[in-house]
Design a protein around this motif. Sequence first.
Motif, PDB file in Angstrom:
ATOM      1  N   ARG A  95       0.828  -1.196   0.000  1.00 45.23           N
ATOM      2  CA  ARG A  95       0.000   0.000   0.000  1.00 45.23           C
ATOM      3  C   ARG A  95       0.872   1.260   0.000  1.00 45.23           C
ATOM      4  N   THR A  96       0.573   2.180  -0.907  1.00 44.71           N
ATOM      5  CA  THR A  96       1.329   3.422  -0.983  1.00 44.71           C
ATOM      6  C   THR A  96       1.151   4.217   0.301  1.00 44.71           C
ATOM      7  N   PRO A  97       2.258   4.636   0.947  1.00 46.18           N
ATOM      8  CA  PRO A  97       2.152   5.283   2.262  1.00 46.18           C
ATOM      9  C   PRO A  97       1.831   6.773   2.200  1.00 46.18           C
ATOM     10  N   VAL A  98       1.250   7.237   1.108  1.00 46.39           N
ATOM     11  CA  VAL A  98       0.881   8.650   0.979  1.00 46.39           C
ATOM     12  C   VAL A  98      -0.539   8.718   0.449  1.00 46.39           C
ATOM     13  N   ASN A  99      -1.441   9.320   1.198  1.00 48.48           N
ATOM     14  CA  ASN A  99      -2.819   9.490   0.740  1.00 48.48           C
ATOM     15  C   ASN A  99      -2.959  10.784  -0.052  1.00 48.48           C
TER      16      ASN A  99
ATOM     17  N   ARG B 217       8.493   9.408   2.697  1.00 49.96           N
ATOM     18  CA  ARG B 217       7.987   8.045   2.769  1.00 49.96           C
ATOM     19  C   ARG B 217       8.383   7.179   1.577  1.00 49.96           C
ATOM     20  N   ALA B 218       8.982   7.769   0.549  1.00 51.27           N
ATOM     21  CA  ALA B 218       9.438   6.976  -0.592  1.00 51.27           C
ATOM     22  C   ALA B 218      10.652   6.140  -0.190  1.00 51.27           C
TER      23      ALA B 218
ATOM     24  N   ARG C  35       0.261   5.174  -8.879  1.00 52.61           N
ATOM     25  CA  ARG C  35       0.545   6.090  -7.778  1.00 52.61           C
ATOM     26  C   ARG C  35       2.017   6.508  -7.721  1.00 52.61           C
ATOM     27  N   SER C  36       2.904   5.649  -8.157  1.00 53.04           N
ATOM     28  CA  SER C  36       4.306   6.058  -8.173  1.00 53.04           C
ATOM     29  C   SER C  36       4.546   7.108  -9.261  1.00 53.04           C
TER      30      SER C  36
END
Length: 220
Positions: free
Chosen positions: A47-51, A74-75, A145-146
């Motif tokens: 899960r991507t750690p940035v909303n 967070r990347a 998302r990336s």
Amino acid sequence: MPATPDSIVSPASAAVAGPHIAGVDEAGRGPLAGPVVVAAVVFAPGRTPVNGLDDSKQLTGARREALYPRIVERALAWKIVFVEVEEIDRVNIFQATMLGMRRALEGVLSALDGQECLARIDGNHLPRPLPCAAEAWIGGDARDRSIMAASILAKVARDRFMRELHGTWPQYGFDLHKGYSTPAHLAALRSHGPCPQHRRSFAPVRACAQASLIPEPGPA
């Protein structure tokens, strides 16, 4: 003229089984002035750690600025590359963008220290050669998302640079239009001629540069 960082790298924080996904996007292919900026972002698998990520063009400037520090914090790895006006004029904007994408990928791969990576590059072209496997994603900045994160880093970094340029050449209004060919920018070009940050390989700039070399007619 403000200093331009060639790149900013955050090292991988942990080794995670791959392949990692490196999203790559650019900002500034179309403007008449300033660098083209390319970013690459790798998040840890899962899960991507940035909303709140989205295509940078769909976000307000304030929202992009708010997301920027969260992405770099967070990347797993990230890199920003500036391809300057001189290189754009020497090789053309398409090739300059491809060079920036390759350099950005080389940066995140170095930070990942040999871990397997797959690049997802926004658009329909892949730079050659590339240091890893890659896919071209048309509309990727709205799908992955990336890539969204890369588009935000590139856009924020370039907008900040153009605002700094305004302090050196306020007559062009770089803080407002960021170098794009707005009516106000074209009018300033006609009035003042191009500055060193204008891309001479772009037709409107070239025309104004040539016009500025034509002497005014003397009295009859």
